[in-house]
Scaffold this active site. Structure first.
Site, mmCIF file in Angstrom:
data_model
loop_
_atom_site.group_PDB
_atom_site.id
_atom_site.type_symbol
_atom_site.label_atom_id
_atom_site.label_comp_id
_atom_site.label_asym_id
_atom_site.label_seq_id
_atom_site.Cartn_x
_atom_site.Cartn_y
_atom_site.Cartn_z
ATOM 1 N N ILE A 11 -8.161 4.902 -5.714
ATOM 2 C CA ILE A 11 -8.596 4.082 -6.849
ATOM 3 C C ILE A 11 -7.876 4.497 -8.126
ATOM 4 O O ILE A 11 -7.398 3.654 -8.892
ATOM 5 C CB ILE A 11 -10.125 4.189 -7.021
ATOM 6 C CG1 ILE A 11 -10.820 3.514 -5.832
ATOM 7 C CG2 ILE A 11 -10.583 3.545 -8.334
ATOM 8 C CD1 ILE A 11 -12.301 3.769 -5.754
ATOM 9 N N TYR A 14 -4.238 3.101 -8.440
ATOM 10 C CA TYR A 14 -4.025 1.693 -8.771
ATOM 11 C C TYR A 14 -4.702 1.252 -10.067
ATOM 12 O O TYR A 14 -4.292 0.249 -10.664
ATOM 13 C CB TYR A 14 -4.472 0.812 -7.606
ATOM 14 C CG TYR A 14 -3.472 0.846 -6.472
ATOM 15 C CD1 TYR A 14 -2.308 0.084 -6.527
ATOM 16 C CD2 TYR A 14 -3.668 1.671 -5.368
ATOM 17 C CE1 TYR A 14 -1.380 0.127 -5.502
ATOM 18 C CE2 TYR A 14 -2.737 1.718 -4.334
ATOM 19 C CZ TYR A 14 -1.597 0.945 -4.412
ATOM 20 O OH TYR A 14 -0.664 0.999 -3.391
ATOM 21 N N GLU A 15 -5.710 1.971 -10.519
ATOM 22 C CA GLU A 15 -6.345 1.608 -11.787
ATOM 23 C C GLU A 15 -5.547 2.128 -12.978
ATOM 24 O O GLU A 15 -5.543 1.520 -14.044
ATOM 25 C CB GLU A 15 -7.780 2.163 -11.844
ATOM 26 C CG GLU A 15 -8.745 1.507 -10.877
ATOM 27 C CD GLU A 15 -8.966 0.041 -11.149
ATOM 28 O OE1 GLU A 15 -8.909 -0.375 -12.338
ATOM 29 O OE2 GLU A 15 -9.179 -0.707 -10.185
ATOM 30 N N GLY A 16 -4.863 3.276 -12.809
ATOM 31 C CA GLY A 16 -4.144 3.871 -13.923
ATOM 32 C C GLY A 16 -5.090 4.595 -14.867
ATOM 33 O O GLY A 16 -6.307 4.437 -14.781
ATOM 34 N N ARG A 128 -1.787 -2.777 -2.935
ATOM 35 C CA ARG A 128 -3.096 -2.131 -2.872
ATOM 36 C C ARG A 128 -3.832 -2.492 -1.591
ATOM 37 O O ARG A 128 -4.414 -1.629 -0.936
ATOM 38 C CB ARG A 128 -3.932 -2.509 -4.094
ATOM 39 C CG ARG A 128 -5.302 -1.807 -4.129
ATOM 40 C CD ARG A 128 -5.939 -1.903 -5.486
ATOM 41 N NE ARG A 128 -7.202 -1.173 -5.550
ATOM 42 C CZ ARG A 128 -7.847 -0.876 -6.673
ATOM 43 N NH1 ARG A 128 -7.332 -1.260 -7.835
ATOM 44 N NH2 ARG A 128 -8.981 -0.208 -6.648
#
Length: 236
Positions: A11, A14-16, A128
Protein backbone atom coordinates in the site's frame (compact mmCIF):
# COMPACT_ATOMS: atom_id res chain seq x y z
CA UNK A 1 -7.45 -10.80 10.64
CA UNK A 2 -4.97 -7.93 10.30
CA UNK A 3 -2.80 -6.66 7.46
CA UNK A 4 0.78 -7.95 7.56
CA UNK A 5 3.90 -5.86 6.97
CA UNK A 6 3.98 -7.21 3.41
CA UNK A 7 0.52 -5.83 2.70
CA UNK A 8 1.29 -2.48 4.32
CA UNK A 9 4.47 -2.13 2.25
CA UNK A 10 2.45 -2.75 -0.92
CA UNK A 11 0.00 0.00 0.00
CA UNK A 12 2.82 2.42 0.86
CA UNK A 13 4.48 1.76 -2.48
CA UNK A 14 1.46 2.79 -4.52
CA UNK A 15 -0.01 5.50 -2.29
CA UNK A 16 3.26 7.44 -1.99
CA UNK A 17 4.30 9.62 0.96
CA UNK A 18 3.78 13.36 1.45
CA UNK A 19 4.70 14.93 4.80
CA UNK A 20 3.17 18.36 4.07
CA UNK A 21 -0.55 18.88 3.58
CA UNK A 22 -1.55 19.55 -0.02
CA UNK A 23 -4.50 19.65 -2.38
CA UNK A 24 -4.13 17.87 -5.73
CA UNK A 25 -6.56 20.52 -7.02
CA UNK A 26 -7.57 23.74 -5.30
CA UNK A 27 -11.30 22.91 -5.33
CA UNK A 28 -10.98 19.96 -2.92
CA UNK A 29 -12.77 20.43 0.39
CA UNK A 30 -10.03 18.97 2.58
CA UNK A 31 -6.27 18.52 2.42
CA UNK A 32 -4.31 15.28 1.93
CA UNK A 33 -1.20 14.14 3.79
CA UNK A 34 0.87 11.04 4.53
CA UNK A 35 -0.03 7.91 2.58
CA UNK A 36 -3.16 9.35 0.97
CA UNK A 37 -4.83 10.33 4.26
CA UNK A 38 -7.64 12.80 3.48
CA UNK A 39 -10.18 14.48 5.72
CA UNK A 40 -11.15 17.35 8.02
CA UNK A 41 -8.29 16.53 10.43
CA UNK A 42 -5.76 17.64 7.79
CA UNK A 43 -5.34 21.42 7.70
CA UNK A 44 -3.49 23.94 5.51
CA UNK A 45 0.23 24.16 6.31
CA UNK A 46 0.16 20.99 8.40
CA UNK A 47 3.36 18.93 8.46
CA UNK A 48 3.90 15.51 10.00
CA UNK A 49 6.68 13.01 10.61
CA UNK A 50 6.98 9.71 8.77
CA UNK A 51 5.92 8.01 12.02
CA UNK A 52 2.72 10.07 12.09
CA UNK A 53 2.06 9.18 8.46
CA UNK A 54 2.27 5.48 9.40
CA UNK A 55 -0.15 6.13 12.27
CA UNK A 56 -2.65 7.72 9.88
CA UNK A 57 -2.20 4.77 7.53
CA UNK A 58 -3.06 2.31 10.29
CA UNK A 59 -6.17 4.30 11.17
CA UNK A 60 -7.33 4.25 7.56
CA UNK A 61 -6.49 0.55 7.20
CA UNK A 62 -8.85 -0.43 10.00
CA UNK A 63 -12.09 0.11 8.07
CA UNK A 64 -10.81 -1.74 5.01
CA UNK A 65 -9.65 -4.66 7.15
CA UNK A 66 -13.16 -4.72 8.58
CA UNK A 67 -14.62 -4.80 5.06
CA UNK A 68 -12.45 -7.77 4.01
CA UNK A 69 -13.17 -9.61 7.26
CA UNK A 70 -16.90 -9.15 6.60
CA UNK A 71 -16.67 -11.27 3.45
CA UNK A 72 -17.63 -14.81 4.42
CA UNK A 73 -14.69 -16.60 2.82
CA UNK A 74 -11.58 -18.10 4.44
CA UNK A 75 -8.76 -16.01 2.95
CA UNK A 76 -5.14 -16.75 3.78
CA UNK A 77 -2.78 -13.93 4.83
CA UNK A 78 -1.56 -13.13 1.30
CA UNK A 79 -5.10 -13.06 -0.07
CA UNK A 80 -6.24 -10.86 2.81
CA UNK A 81 -3.34 -8.41 2.30
CA UNK A 82 -4.02 -8.15 -1.43
CA UNK A 83 -7.71 -7.42 -0.88
CA UNK A 84 -7.01 -4.77 1.78
CA UNK A 85 -4.69 -3.03 -0.70
CA UNK A 86 -7.42 -3.27 -3.35
CA UNK A 87 -10.07 -1.82 -1.01
CA UNK A 88 -7.75 0.97 0.15
CA UNK A 89 -7.43 2.03 -3.48
CA UNK A 90 -10.90 1.24 -4.88
CA UNK A 91 -13.16 1.42 -1.81
CA UNK A 92 -15.25 -1.08 0.13
CA UNK A 93 -18.06 -0.85 -2.42
CA UNK A 94 -15.87 -2.12 -5.24
CA UNK A 95 -14.52 -4.81 -2.90
CA UNK A 96 -18.07 -6.12 -2.43
CA UNK A 97 -18.59 -6.05 -6.19
CA UNK A 98 -15.36 -7.97 -6.77
CA UNK A 99 -16.20 -10.71 -4.28
CA UNK A 100 -19.97 -11.08 -4.71
CA UNK A 101 -20.93 -14.51 -6.00
CA UNK A 102 -17.32 -15.57 -6.64
CA UNK A 103 -15.07 -18.23 -5.16
CA UNK A 104 -11.66 -17.42 -3.69
CA UNK A 105 -10.00 -18.50 -6.94
CA UNK A 106 -12.40 -16.48 -9.11
CA UNK A 107 -11.78 -13.34 -7.03
CA UNK A 108 -8.04 -13.58 -7.71
CA UNK A 109 -8.66 -14.03 -11.43
CA UNK A 110 -10.95 -10.98 -11.56
CA UNK A 111 -8.58 -8.50 -9.83
CA UNK A 112 -6.93 -7.16 -13.03
CA UNK A 113 -10.33 -6.03 -14.39
CA UNK A 114 -10.37 -3.08 -11.95
CA UNK A 115 -7.80 -1.04 -13.86
CA UNK A 116 -9.90 1.85 -15.19
CA UNK A 117 -10.91 5.33 -14.11
CA UNK A 118 -13.38 7.31 -16.14
CA UNK A 119 -13.64 4.37 -18.53
CA UNK A 120 -9.93 4.54 -19.40
CA UNK A 121 -7.25 1.98 -18.53
CA UNK A 122 -4.55 3.58 -16.36
CA UNK A 123 -1.02 2.18 -16.31
CA UNK A 124 -0.66 2.78 -12.57
CA UNK A 125 -3.78 0.75 -11.84
CA UNK A 126 -2.66 -2.02 -14.20
CA UNK A 127 0.62 -2.33 -12.28
CA UNK A 128 -1.05 -2.22 -8.87
CA UNK A 129 -3.65 -4.85 -9.77
CA UNK A 130 -0.91 -7.10 -11.19
CA UNK A 131 1.11 -6.89 -7.98
CA UNK A 132 -1.98 -7.46 -5.85
CA UNK A 133 -2.89 -10.49 -7.96
CA UNK A 134 0.64 -11.89 -7.68
CA UNK A 135 0.50 -11.59 -3.89
CA UNK A 136 -3.04 -13.02 -3.80
CA UNK A 137 -1.97 -16.13 -5.72
CA UNK A 138 1.27 -16.71 -3.80
CA UNK A 139 0.76 -19.63 -1.36
CA UNK A 140 1.53 -18.74 2.24
CA UNK A 141 4.87 -20.26 3.33
CA UNK A 142 5.88 -21.19 -0.22
CA UNK A 143 9.40 -19.92 0.43
CA UNK A 144 10.52 -21.72 3.56
CA UNK A 145 13.52 -19.43 3.94
CA UNK A 146 11.36 -16.34 4.02
CA UNK A 147 11.05 -14.75 7.43
CA UNK A 148 7.52 -14.92 8.74
CA UNK A 149 6.01 -11.47 9.18
CA UNK A 150 3.91 -10.61 12.19
CA UNK A 151 0.57 -8.88 11.62
CA UNK A 152 0.58 -5.15 12.33
CA UNK A 153 -2.04 -4.04 14.81
CA UNK A 154 -4.14 -1.30 13.29
CA UNK A 155 -6.15 1.34 15.09
CA UNK A 156 -9.78 0.58 16.06
CA UNK A 157 -12.51 1.76 13.72
CA UNK A 158 -14.30 4.87 14.94
CA UNK A 159 -18.07 4.51 15.08
CA UNK A 160 -19.08 7.83 13.57
CA UNK A 161 -21.26 8.69 10.60
CA UNK A 162 -19.56 12.05 10.12
CA UNK A 163 -16.16 10.59 9.28
CA UNK A 164 -15.15 11.18 5.66
CA UNK A 165 -15.91 8.05 3.63
CA UNK A 166 -13.94 6.79 0.63
CA UNK A 167 -16.21 3.91 -0.30
CA UNK A 168 -16.95 3.62 -4.00
CA UNK A 169 -14.62 6.51 -4.79
CA UNK A 170 -12.64 6.44 -8.01
CA UNK A 171 -10.29 9.40 -7.48
CA UNK A 172 -8.60 10.96 -10.49
CA UNK A 173 -8.02 14.50 -11.75
CA UNK A 174 -9.53 15.85 -14.96
CA UNK A 175 -9.04 19.10 -16.84
CA UNK A 176 -12.14 20.69 -18.32
CA UNK A 177 -11.57 21.15 -22.05
CA UNK A 178 -14.28 23.71 -22.87
CA UNK A 179 -15.80 26.81 -21.31
CA UNK A 180 -19.48 26.91 -20.32
CA UNK A 181 -19.61 23.21 -19.40
CA UNK A 182 -22.86 22.32 -17.64
CA UNK A 183 -22.55 21.08 -14.07
CA UNK A 184 -25.60 18.97 -13.24
CA UNK A 185 -27.23 17.76 -10.06
CA UNK A 186 -26.81 14.10 -11.08
CA UNK A 187 -25.18 11.88 -13.73
CA UNK A 188 -27.17 12.53 -16.92
CA UNK A 189 -28.64 15.21 -19.11
CA UNK A 190 -32.00 14.60 -17.46
CA UNK A 191 -30.69 16.21 -14.25
CA UNK A 192 -31.07 19.94 -13.66
CA UNK A 193 -28.20 22.30 -14.51
CA UNK A 194 -27.04 23.76 -11.21
CA UNK A 195 -23.92 25.61 -12.37
CA UNK A 196 -21.64 26.27 -15.32
CA UNK A 197 -17.90 25.81 -15.51
CA UNK A 198 -16.04 28.76 -17.02
CA UNK A 199 -12.32 29.18 -17.59
CA UNK A 200 -9.42 26.73 -17.51
CA UNK A 201 -9.05 24.51 -14.46
CA UNK A 202 -9.12 21.02 -13.02
CA UNK A 203 -11.31 18.96 -10.72
CA UNK A 204 -10.92 15.72 -8.79
CA UNK A 205 -13.49 13.10 -9.80
CA UNK A 206 -14.48 10.76 -6.95
CA UNK A 207 -17.15 8.65 -8.64
CA UNK A 208 -17.90 7.62 -12.19
CA UNK A 209 -21.35 6.68 -13.43
CA UNK A 210 -23.10 5.96 -16.69
CA UNK A 211 -25.85 8.35 -17.65
CA UNK A 212 -27.90 9.73 -20.50
CA UNK A 213 -26.11 12.05 -22.90
CA UNK A 214 -22.47 10.92 -22.42
CA UNK A 215 -20.40 8.35 -24.30
CA UNK A 216 -17.72 7.98 -21.62
CA UNK A 217 -19.79 8.56 -18.51
CA UNK A 218 -20.30 11.21 -15.84
CA UNK A 219 -17.92 12.26 -13.07
CA UNK A 220 -18.89 13.41 -9.58
CA UNK A 221 -16.74 16.31 -8.39
CA UNK A 222 -15.06 15.99 -4.99
CA UNK A 223 -15.71 19.69 -4.47
CA UNK A 224 -19.41 18.89 -4.18
CA UNK A 225 -20.34 21.13 -7.10
CA UNK A 226 -22.16 18.36 -8.93
CA UNK A 227 -21.63 16.12 -11.98
CA UNK A 228 -19.93 16.82 -15.32
CA UNK A 229 -19.87 14.88 -18.59
CA UNK A 230 -16.50 13.16 -19.08
CA UNK A 231 -16.90 13.66 -22.84
CA UNK A 232 -15.55 17.18 -22.34
CA UNK A 233 -12.86 16.38 -19.78
CA UNK A 234 -9.31 15.12 -20.10
CA UNK A 235 -7.52 13.15 -17.39
CA UNK A 236 -4.30 14.78 -16.16
Amino acid sequence: MKTSNKGIDLIKKYEGLRLTAYKPVSTEKYYTIGYGHYGPDVTAGMTISKEKAVEFLKQDLAKFEKAVNAIELEFNQNQFDALVSFAYNCGAGNLKSLCKGRTIEQIGNKLPAYNKAGGKVLNGLVKRRAEEQKLYKTPVGQNQNEKKEEPVQSAPVENTEKKEEKEQEVPFVVKVEIDNLNIRKGPGTNYARINKFTGVGAFTIVKVSEGKGSKTGWGKLRSGLGWVSLDYCKRI
